[in-house]
Scaffold this motif. Structure first.
Motif, PDB file in Angstrom:
ATOM      1  N   THR A 248       0.828  -1.212   0.000  1.00  0.00           N
ATOM      2  CA  THR A 248       0.000   0.000   0.000  1.00  0.00           C
ATOM      3  C   THR A 248       0.858   1.256   0.000  1.00  0.00           C
ATOM      4  OG1 THR A 248      -0.212  -0.177   2.396  1.00  0.00           O
ATOM      5  CG2 THR A 248      -2.038  -1.028   1.060  1.00  0.00           C
ATOM      6  N   HIS A 249       1.886   1.286   0.833  1.00  0.00           N
ATOM      7  CA  HIS A 249       2.848   2.376   0.741  1.00  0.00           C
ATOM      8  C   HIS A 249       4.172   1.961   1.365  1.00  0.00           C
ATOM      9  CE1 HIS A 249       0.665   2.890   4.508  1.00  0.00           C
ATOM     10  NE2 HIS A 249       1.690   3.578   4.993  1.00  0.00           N
ATOM     11  N   LEU A 250       5.172   2.824   1.209  1.00  0.00           N
ATOM     12  CA  LEU A 250       6.476   2.454   1.751  1.00  0.00           C
ATOM     13  C   LEU A 250       7.253   3.691   2.187  1.00  0.00           C
ATOM     14  CD1 LEU A 250       8.760   1.273  -1.209  1.00  0.00           C
ATOM     15  CD2 LEU A 250       6.485   2.143  -1.539  1.00  0.00           C
ATOM     16  N   ASP A 251       8.108   3.480   3.153  1.00  0.00           N
ATOM     17  CA  ASP A 251       8.972   4.539   3.654  1.00  0.00           C
ATOM     18  C   ASP A 251      10.385   4.205   3.196  1.00  0.00           C
ATOM     19  OD1 ASP A 251      10.728   6.088   5.119  1.00  0.00           O
ATOM     20  OD2 ASP A 251       9.494   6.060   6.943  1.00  0.00           O
ATOM     21  N   LEU A 252      10.814   4.914   2.152  1.00  0.00           N
ATOM     22  CA  LEU A 252      12.081   4.540   1.526  1.00  0.00           C
ATOM     23  C   LEU A 252      13.277   4.783   2.443  1.00  0.00           C
ATOM     24  CD1 LEU A 252      11.639   5.707  -2.186  1.00  0.00           C
ATOM     25  CD2 LEU A 252      11.781   3.373  -1.336  1.00  0.00           C
ATOM     26  N   ASP A 253      13.255   5.867   3.216  1.00  0.00           N
ATOM     27  CA  ASP A 253      14.413   6.175   4.058  1.00  0.00           C
ATOM     28  C   ASP A 253      14.643   5.124   5.129  1.00  0.00           C
ATOM     29  OD1 ASP A 253      15.536   8.620   3.003  1.00  0.00           O
ATOM     30  OD2 ASP A 253      13.587   9.507   3.483  1.00  0.00           O
TER      31      ASP A 253
ATOM     32  N   ARG B  82       6.185   5.196  -7.764  1.00  0.00           N
ATOM     33  CA  ARG B  82       5.455   6.386  -7.334  1.00  0.00           C
ATOM     34  C   ARG B  82       6.149   7.021  -6.126  1.00  0.00           C
ATOM     35  NH1 ARG B  82       0.374   4.696  -5.341  1.00  0.00           N
ATOM     36  NH2 ARG B  82       0.434   3.186  -7.050  1.00  0.00           N
ATOM     37  N   GLN B  83       6.574   6.182  -5.197  1.00  0.00           N
ATOM     38  CA  GLN B  83       7.247   6.682  -4.004  1.00  0.00           C
ATOM     39  C   GLN B  83       8.629   7.235  -4.352  1.00  0.00           C
ATOM     40  OE1 GLN B  83       5.424   6.919  -1.393  1.00  0.00           O
ATOM     41  NE2 GLN B  83       7.052   8.052  -0.362  1.00  0.00           N
ATOM     42  N   LEU B  84       9.309   6.532  -5.234  1.00  0.00           N
ATOM     43  CA  LEU B  84      10.636   6.946  -5.700  1.00  0.00           C
ATOM     44  C   LEU B  84      10.578   8.350  -6.288  1.00  0.00           C
ATOM     45  CD1 LEU B  84      13.242   4.968  -6.113  1.00  0.00           C
ATOM     46  CD2 LEU B  84      12.698   5.232  -8.518  1.00  0.00           C
ATOM     47  N   MET B  85       9.516   8.610  -7.036  1.00  0.00           N
ATOM     48  CA  MET B  85       9.372   9.895  -7.723  1.00  0.00           C
ATOM     49  C   MET B  85       9.148  11.053  -6.753  1.00  0.00           C
ATOM     50  SD  MET B  85       7.212   8.664 -11.036  1.00  0.00           S
ATOM     51  CE  MET B  85       6.929  10.295 -11.704  1.00  0.00           C
ATOM     52  N   ARG B  86       8.691  10.722  -5.554  1.00  0.00           N
ATOM     53  CA  ARG B  86       8.504  11.781  -4.557  1.00  0.00           C
ATOM     54  C   ARG B  86       9.798  12.057  -3.809  1.00  0.00           C
ATOM     55  NH1 ARG B  86       2.791  10.313  -1.758  1.00  0.00           N
ATOM     56  NH2 ARG B  86       3.151  12.376  -0.861  1.00  0.00           N
ATOM     57  N   LYS B  87      10.739  11.125  -3.900  1.00  0.00           N
ATOM     58  CA  LYS B  87      11.960  11.230  -3.135  1.00  0.00           C
ATOM     59  C   LYS B  87      13.133  11.748  -3.940  1.00  0.00           C
ATOM     60  CE  LYS B  87      11.758   9.815   0.985  1.00  0.00           C
ATOM     61  NZ  LYS B  87      11.972  10.863   1.993  1.00  0.00           N
TER      62      LYS B  87
ATOM     63  N   HIS C 158      16.725   4.384  -9.223  1.00  0.00           N
ATOM     64  CA  HIS C 158      17.068   4.028  -7.839  1.00  0.00           C
ATOM     65  C   HIS C 158      16.914   5.207  -6.875  1.00  0.00           C
ATOM     66  CE1 HIS C 158      20.607   6.239  -9.040  1.00  0.00           C
ATOM     67  NE2 HIS C 158      20.966   6.303  -7.758  1.00  0.00           N
ATOM     68  N   TYR C 159      16.908   4.885  -5.586  1.00  0.00           N
ATOM     69  CA  TYR C 159      16.959   5.879  -4.531  1.00  0.00           C
ATOM     70  C   TYR C 159      18.095   5.501  -3.584  1.00  0.00           C
ATOM     71  CZ  TYR C 159      15.704   8.623  -0.426  1.00  0.00           C
ATOM     72  OH  TYR C 159      15.749   9.491   0.631  1.00  0.00           O
ATOM     73  N   GLN C 160      19.120   6.339  -3.564  1.00  0.00           N
ATOM     74  CA  GLN C 160      20.316   6.073  -2.746  1.00  0.00           C
ATOM     75  C   GLN C 160      20.773   4.616  -2.883  1.00  0.00           C
ATOM     76  OE1 GLN C 160      19.225   7.541   1.122  1.00  0.00           O
ATOM     77  NE2 GLN C 160      19.097   9.665   0.411  1.00  0.00           N
ATOM     78  N   ASP C 161      21.018   3.969  -1.730  1.00  0.00           N
ATOM     79  CA  ASP C 161      21.365   2.548  -1.821  1.00  0.00           C
ATOM     80  C   ASP C 161      20.223   1.718  -1.263  1.00  0.00           C
ATOM     81  OD1 ASP C 161      21.561   3.263   0.811  1.00  0.00           O
ATOM     82  OD2 ASP C 161      23.445   2.198   1.193  1.00  0.00           O
ATOM     83  N   LYS C 162      18.996   2.296  -1.359  1.00  0.00           N
ATOM     84  CA  LYS C 162      17.879   1.693  -0.635  1.00  0.00           C
ATOM     85  C   LYS C 162      16.817   1.039  -1.519  1.00  0.00           C
ATOM     86  CE  LYS C 162      18.139   4.929   3.292  1.00  0.00           C
ATOM     87  NZ  LYS C 162      19.416   4.415   3.677  1.00  0.00           N
TER      88      LYS C 162
END
Ligand code: EGU
Length: 448
Positions: free
Chosen positions: A116-121, A154-159, A278-282
């Motif tokens: 449903t959603h994710l916290d990338l950090d 979608r989440q990646l694009m916000r970060k 990608h987002y950082q190394d995450k």
């Protein structure tokens, strides 16, 4: 596939899938039933020891078989002897991949987990399970292989700053079925080892063989025409097929055709390009999540599988240092995936606009002649895409260069013929034409 790769490298992997375990499913709805597996997909399967098993359950298609409106058929081989693309069952392929992943001790499968959603950090993922209960999971690295409408993307694009484009085409697709010959035990009702094509300008139909003796037909047509036909009910369907696909009616069966056409909806086709992945190394997205494409090259799965192979090679180069691997993967892979998205879109336009144009057909003939004369030097575009692992963006460059040389060659040939003609005539007519010849020669000289 990526779970297999990471698992085999020794990483602990949790695979979350929103649907049920397809191996236990009775009936799988939606989405295309068979896929065209070619060199890139096979290379990726080979690396995890699955190629042989998948190939065994696939049906080789050595050539295309083109059906014209009069029911006349012609074939064109795909490659050299023995070269073929495989028609594989999506379900069977998924089953083999799941079992291969499950076999690895460090891989755990979780079904009925909808992201449903994710916290990338923090690397936290939130799912709902079968009973709509919330489930939380944590990961050091997230692979978003969640398709064209990816939640991870979608989440990646916000970060991060992601370039993104999405395009729907006016065409939708509908799947129909050619059952096995009646009264037989799964005997095919059309030529088996071919990819069948019914090109008809504004729309097009293709068919791939299945192991059970049936064929899956895919009809591509603008949405409004689907609607127009449906409005006229059963008669509309029959009139349409009588006009454009008379030879297919008896193969599909009248009742089957009427039933499926009016009870199915035409499905959309979307093309998605983005960069980076990608987002950082995450987190990193792969497959359709990173590059959904229209199906007009049969490369969606192959390109997605090749992602895993490429990722794995980059892992080797950086000893698994994700802070280096992820950006490297993004910069290395996105030009290729975007190139493939473009090629697929180009072919969508080409197939409708050019199939009947004289120049196009002539160029296809020249292509085949040149490939026959210079098999290692001149490789047709579809061949580089389908039967090689040349990077997609290099494929485009090679193709453009080849195309230019051939077009110039043809123009030169044309002018030489003209010049020859003029020369012959002027020899007969003496001085009168010498000036003309001179002028022409000068022109040809200027042109090149
Ligand atoms: C579309 C839908 C024939 C499976 C592209 C050829 C496709 C496939 C072609 C689908 C076509 C089109 C190529 C292959 C393949 C051809 C290819 C298209 C498999 C240029 C299940 N395409 N497809 N080209 O060459 O390179 O015969 O849904 F009709 S396999 Cl659209 Cl090689």
């Amino acid at each position: 596939m990526q779970a297999c790769y990471m698992g085999q490298r020794g990483y602990t992997v949790d695979l979350f899938e929103s649907r049920e375990d397809i191996r236990e499913a009775e009936h799988v709805a939606g989405r295309s039933i068979n896929l065209a597996l070619s060199v890139r997909g096979r290379s990726a399967l080979r690396h995890i020891g699955l190629e042989e098993e998948v190939v065994k359950s696939g049906i080789p298609m050595h050539a295309r078989l083109i059906h014209d409106v009069d029911g006349k058929k012609s074939t064109q081989p795909y490659g050299k002897k023995g070269e073929a693309i495989l028609s594989v069952d999506r379900r069977k392929l998924n089953e083999l991949l799941l079992s291969a992943a499950e076999k690895v001790d460090s891989v755990t499968l979780h079904f009925y987990h909808k992201l449903t959603h994710l916290d990338l950090d923090n690397g936290t993922l939130f799912f709902t399970d079968k009973n709509d209960k919330k489930v939380e999971a944590h990961a050091d690295l997230i692979f978003g292989c969640d398709g064209a409408y990816s939640c991870v993307r979608r989440q990646l694009m916000r970060k991060t700053l992601v370039d993104y484009s999405q395009e729907y085409i006016p065409h939708g697709y509908m799947e129909l079925c050619v059952p096995p010959k009646t009264g037989t035990n799964g005997e095919h009702n059309m030529e088996l080892n071919y990819l069948h094509i019914w090109p008809r300008n504004r729309f097009m139909m293709i068919a791939l063989p299945n192991l059970d003796g049936s064929f899956t037909l895919t009809l591509f047509m603008p949405f409004d025409e689907f609607e127009g036909i449906k409005k006229q009910g059963e008669e509309g369907v029959m009139a349409f097929f009588k006009k454009y696909y008379p030879d297919a009616i008896e193969k599909i069966g009248v009742q089957n055709l009427k039933d499926t056409f009016n009870s199915s909806t035409s499905l959309p086709l979307v093309s998605v390009k983005c960069s980076p992945y990608h987002y950082q190394d995450k987190a990193v997205i792969m497959g359709d999540a990173a590059h959904a494409m229209v199906p007009f090259y049969g490369q969606g799965m192959n390109c997605g599988f090749e992602d895993c192979l490429v990722f794995n090679e980059i892992m080797d180069q950086h000893n698994g240092d994700f802070a280096k691997v992820l950006p490297h993967f993004s910069t290395f892979r996105s030009p290729d995936a975007q190139a493939m998205c473009d090629l697929a879109m180009y072919n969508y336009v080409e197939m409708r606009a050019l199939v009947n144009s004289r120049w196009f057909l002539f160029r296809k003939k020249v292509d085949r002649l040149l490939n026959w004369l210079l098999p290692s030097k001149y490789i047709p575009l579809y061949s580089m895409v389908t039967f090689s692992r040349i990077r997609y963006h290099v494929v485009i460059n090679k193709w453009k260069k080849q195309d230019k040389v051939v077009n110039n060659g043809l123009i030169l040939l044309g002018f030489s013929a003209l010049g020859m003609l003029v020369w012959l005539v002027s020899r007969g007519q003496q001085i009168k034409y010498t000036r003309l010849t001179e002028m022409l020669t000068q022109r040809i000289h200027d042109f090149f």
